[in-house]
Design a protein around this motif. Structure first.
Motif, PDB file in Angstrom:
ATOM      1  N   VAL A 120      27.596  87.304  50.103  1.00  0.00           N
ATOM      2  CA  VAL A 120      28.708  87.776  49.284  1.00  0.00           C
ATOM      3  C   VAL A 120      28.584  89.288  49.133  1.00  0.00           C
ATOM      4  O   VAL A 120      27.514  89.797  48.794  1.00  0.00           O
ATOM      5  CB  VAL A 120      28.634  87.124  47.878  1.00  0.00           C
ATOM      6  N   SER A 121      29.679  90.014  49.407  1.00  0.00           N
ATOM      7  CA  SER A 121      29.640  91.457  49.168  1.00  0.00           C
ATOM      8  C   SER A 121      30.934  91.894  48.502  1.00  0.00           C
ATOM      9  O   SER A 121      31.919  91.142  48.465  1.00  0.00           O
ATOM     10  CB  SER A 121      29.394  92.225  50.471  1.00  0.00           C
TER      11      SER A 121
ATOM     12  N   PHE B 111      24.701  89.944  48.749  1.00  0.00           N
ATOM     13  CA  PHE B 111      23.881  88.992  48.030  1.00  0.00           C
ATOM     14  C   PHE B 111      23.938  87.697  48.841  1.00  0.00           C
ATOM     15  O   PHE B 111      25.029  87.184  49.113  1.00  0.00           O
ATOM     16  CB  PHE B 111      24.477  88.812  46.630  1.00  0.00           C
ATOM     17  N   SER B 112      22.774  87.188  49.271  1.00  0.00           N
ATOM     18  CA  SER B 112      22.764  85.999  50.128  1.00  0.00           C
ATOM     19  C   SER B 112      22.137  84.818  49.398  1.00  0.00           C
ATOM     20  O   SER B 112      21.115  84.972  48.743  1.00  0.00           O
ATOM     21  CB  SER B 112      21.939  86.258  51.394  1.00  0.00           C
ATOM     22  N   VAL B 113      22.767  83.674  49.562  1.00  0.00           N
ATOM     23  CA  VAL B 113      22.312  82.478  48.867  1.00  0.00           C
ATOM     24  C   VAL B 113      22.269  81.311  49.844  1.00  0.00           C
ATOM     25  O   VAL B 113      23.227  81.081  50.578  1.00  0.00           O
ATOM     26  CB  VAL B 113      23.303  82.104  47.728  1.00  0.00           C
ATOM     27  N   CYS B 114      21.177  80.585  49.852  1.00  0.00           N
ATOM     28  CA  CYS B 114      21.049  79.412  50.718  1.00  0.00           C
ATOM     29  C   CYS B 114      21.201  78.159  49.843  1.00  0.00           C
ATOM     30  O   CYS B 114      20.508  78.013  48.835  1.00  0.00           O
ATOM     31  CB  CYS B 114      19.674  79.442  51.381  1.00  0.00           C
TER      32      CYS B 114
ATOM     33  N   PHE C 255      35.558  88.433  46.316  1.00  0.00           N
ATOM     34  CA  PHE C 255      34.495  89.015  47.147  1.00  0.00           C
ATOM     35  C   PHE C 255      34.796  88.839  48.629  1.00  0.00           C
ATOM     36  O   PHE C 255      35.595  87.991  49.019  1.00  0.00           O
ATOM     37  CB  PHE C 255      33.147  88.338  46.849  1.00  0.00           C
ATOM     38  N   GLU C 256      34.086  89.622  49.411  1.00  0.00           N
ATOM     39  CA  GLU C 256      34.054  89.428  50.859  1.00  0.00           C
ATOM     40  C   GLU C 256      32.962  88.370  51.098  1.00  0.00           C
ATOM     41  O   GLU C 256      31.824  88.549  50.647  1.00  0.00           O
ATOM     42  CB  GLU C 256      33.646  90.778  51.477  1.00  0.00           C
ATOM     43  N   VAL C 257      33.317  87.284  51.779  1.00  0.00           N
ATOM     44  CA  VAL C 257      32.344  86.195  51.914  1.00  0.00           C
ATOM     45  C   VAL C 257      32.109  85.857  53.392  1.00  0.00           C
ATOM     46  O   VAL C 257      33.071  85.704  54.157  1.00  0.00           O
ATOM     47  CB  VAL C 257      32.850  84.922  51.184  1.00  0.00           C
ATOM     48  N   HIS C 258      30.855  85.771  53.801  1.00  0.00           N
ATOM     49  CA  HIS C 258      30.515  85.296  55.149  1.00  0.00           C
ATOM     50  C   HIS C 258      29.558  84.135  54.990  1.00  0.00           C
ATOM     51  O   HIS C 258      28.820  84.077  54.008  1.00  0.00           O
ATOM     52  CB  HIS C 258      29.826  86.401  55.956  1.00  0.00           C
ATOM     53  N   PHE C 259      29.607  83.208  55.946  1.00  0.00           N
ATOM     54  CA  PHE C 259      28.621  82.134  55.835  1.00  0.00           C
ATOM     55  C   PHE C 259      28.155  81.686  57.215  1.00  0.00           C
ATOM     56  O   PHE C 259      28.833  81.895  58.222  1.00  0.00           O
ATOM     57  CB  PHE C 259      29.159  80.962  55.020  1.00  0.00           C
ATOM     58  N   ASN C 260      26.973  81.080  57.218  1.00  0.00           N
ATOM     59  CA  ASN C 260      26.322  80.630  58.433  1.00  0.00           C
ATOM     60  C   ASN C 260      25.869  79.187  58.166  1.00  0.00           C
ATOM     61  O   ASN C 260      25.077  78.945  57.256  1.00  0.00           O
ATOM     62  CB  ASN C 260      25.119  81.570  58.675  1.00  0.00           C
ATOM     63  N   GLU C 261      26.412  78.226  58.946  1.00  0.00           N
ATOM     64  CA  GLU C 261      26.143  76.809  58.653  1.00  0.00           C
ATOM     65  C   GLU C 261      25.091  76.220  59.596  1.00  0.00           C
ATOM     66  O   GLU C 261      24.613  76.904  60.490  1.00  0.00           O
ATOM     67  CB  GLU C 261      27.442  76.007  58.791  1.00  0.00           C
ATOM     68  N   ASN C 262      24.794  74.927  59.394  1.00  0.00           N
ATOM     69  CA  ASN C 262      23.837  74.184  60.242  1.00  0.00           C
ATOM     70  C   ASN C 262      22.461  74.841  60.302  1.00  0.00           C
ATOM     71  O   ASN C 262      21.852  74.946  61.358  1.00  0.00           O
ATOM     72  CB  ASN C 262      24.387  74.012  61.667  1.00  0.00           C
ATOM     73  N   LEU C 263      22.006  75.291  59.171  1.00  0.00           N
ATOM     74  CA  LEU C 263      20.694  75.926  59.104  1.00  0.00           C
ATOM     75  C   LEU C 263      19.670  74.958  58.526  1.00  0.00           C
ATOM     76  O   LEU C 263      20.029  73.962  57.893  1.00  0.00           O
ATOM     77  CB  LEU C 263      20.766  77.169  58.220  1.00  0.00           C
ATOM     78  N   ILE C 264      18.417  75.278  58.740  1.00  0.00           N
ATOM     79  CA  ILE C 264      17.330  74.500  58.144  1.00  0.00           C
ATOM     80  C   ILE C 264      16.522  75.458  57.284  1.00  0.00           C
ATOM     81  O   ILE C 264      16.282  76.601  57.683  1.00  0.00           O
ATOM     82  CB  ILE C 264      16.391  73.917  59.227  1.00  0.00           C
TER      83      ILE C 264
END
Ligand code: ADP
Ligand code: ASP
Ligand code: MG
Length: 417
Positions: free
Chosen positions: A311-312, A348-351, A370-379
């Motif tokens: 989130v930025s 600010f990154s949140v898992c 906010f400007e939001v980016h996300f990255n899925e399928n993570l472990i």
């Protein structure tokens, strides 16, 4: 002396295991036992599917329910004569679900979930109570919803400790008792659940309320291992685990225990044994008032299906307290638990667990400001008491997305290469 035993779904997943449980209980017929059961086998997952289908109104709920009915029918047909009253009791419980399915779903998904999924524990305890009685282990069935009083935060209900302690002391006056893990009741008599794997927590609540000195969680493994044997080879059994260490392991997602289980036990220094129902003569793992974990080896925790949300500020300004406060307010509002967080000057990154009932609405709300980016399928891997070897082992064939280290714990958020 009162003892609390908890048997999870695995220990009553089939005829062989159910018979094994009966044999084990025979050895304890002189004790004042409170026996907590989870739903049988994978029944909770099956009932979750019924709930999903019901809420989506896709016409599949009845079929999904049939799978649950067939599973239990097979068990009771094998365990009981055809004139046993258990057939009626089981049937009545399924009628309760059918009544729910006939109504419009409640707008609160979690409310529907609790009314349907809780039946898994009602079924298992009715069946186990009847089967054990047949085998000569006379017992009383107790409805946990009448003793575990909660608020109405469905799917993650909070315990009203004062009322629960009073109800437990008033109602648990005879033994052995068989009751359900995982479920509670509100002051308006609605059923709630305490979060997945919540039966361990139930055992701890009862132990706290009744000042019990011994709690045993029976499992299909020898005890608490330093990693989930389904993901790792060469696991080692942890024999002595300080309360604080167990809280950390459970908090970061060790599947072996519900995160809230340990605190009530620690408050009253009640040791918790994790013991094999397959090899009951083997030494169990004990969680208690110890200084250090023994043996002192790295412990690994895996959390799959993670999403990393960054989130930025829309104007690329620095992330300051006001941003953090409104970001956290949204996480709390949508009930999304933070597994790990990290901030830099501008983001600010949140898992978090990628829960499809919660995360999409959270993302929509965050995007408003906010400007939001996300990255899925993570472990997310967490290693307690890590060393270089333990880290290297986990990173084979993985792309490291984010790393966070403290003295005793490292989190590695990774993607398959
Ligand atoms: P139950 O049905 O008894 O509640 P669980 O859902 O807790 O059983 O699952 C037991 C399984 O948990 C074990 O068979 C084992 O594969 C797995 N498991 C995951 N992490 C651990 C760990 N740290 N220690 C022991 N078992 C673990
Ligand atoms: N039956 C519930 C679940 O599978 C509670 C439990 O097993 O502890 O999560
Ligand atoms: Mg379990």
């Amino acid at each position: 002396m009162i003892k609390i035993f908890k048997f999870g779904g695995t220990s009553i997943k089939d005829i062989e295991n159910i018979k094994r449980v009966a044999e084990i209980l025979d050895d304890y017929s002189d004790d004042s036992l409170i026996i907590v059961f989870s739903a049988m086998g994978k029944v909770t997952n099956m009932l979750e599917e019924v709930t999903e289908a019901y809420v989506k109104k896709n016409g599949k709920a009845e079929n999904k329910l049939k799978v649950v009915k067939d599973f239990h029918a097979h068990l009771i047909d094998t365990l009981f004569e055809s004139d046993n009253s258990i057939y009626n009791e089981v049937n009545n419980l399924f009628v309760e679900i059918e009544w729910v399915l006939e109504d419009e779903p409640n707008p609160d998904f979690s409310f529907n979930y609790d009314q349907i999924v809780s039946i898994g524990e009602m079924l298992s305890t009715k069946i186990m109570s009847a089967y054990l009685s047949e085998k000569g282990f006379k017992n009383s069935w107790l409805d946990a919803r009448g003793i575990i009083r909660t608020d109405n935060k469905y799917r993650n209900a909070k315990i009203d400790w004062k009322q629960t302690i009073t109800f437990c002391k008033d109602k648990i006056t005879y033994f052995p008792i068989i009751t359900q893990g995982f479920i509670g009741g509100t002051s308006e008599n609605f059923t709630t659940t305490l979060g997945r794997e919540g039966s361990d927590f139930t055992a701890a609540i009862l132990a706290f309320a009744l000042d019990v000195k011994q709690v045993i969680i029976w499992k299909d493994v020898d005890g608490v291992l330093n990693a989930d044997p389904r993901f790792f080879e060469d696991t080692e059994q942890l024999m002595k685990i300080p309360f604080k260490e167990a809280i950390e392991l459970a908090y970061y997602g060790a599947k072996v225990m519900h995160p809230k289980t340990i605190q009530p036990l620690q408050r009253k220094s009640i040791p918790l044994e994790v013991k094999s129902f397959i090899n009951p003569n083997k030494d169990s793992s004990i969680i208690g008032d110890f200084e250090n974990v023994e043996p002192f080896v790295p412990s690994y925790i895996v959390k799959e299906n993670q999403i990393l949300i960054s989130v930025s500020d829309k104007n690329l300004s620095f992330i300051v307290e006001e941003h953090l406060s409104s970001i956290f307010t949204l996480f709390a509002k949508y009930g999304v638990r933070v597994n790990m967080m990290q901030n830099s000057a501008i983001s600010f990154s949140v898992c978090v667990d990628n829960d499809r009932h919660k995360v999409p609405t959270l993302l929509t709300a965050l995007k408003e400001n906010f400007e939001v980016h996300f990255n899925e399928n993570l472990i997310m891997y967490t290693i307690r008491h890590y060393d270089e070897d333990s880290i290297a082992k986990l990173l084979i064939n993985k792309e490291l997305v984010l790393e966070q280290k403290s003295q005793n714990t490292i989190h590695l958020v990774v993607k398959d290469k």
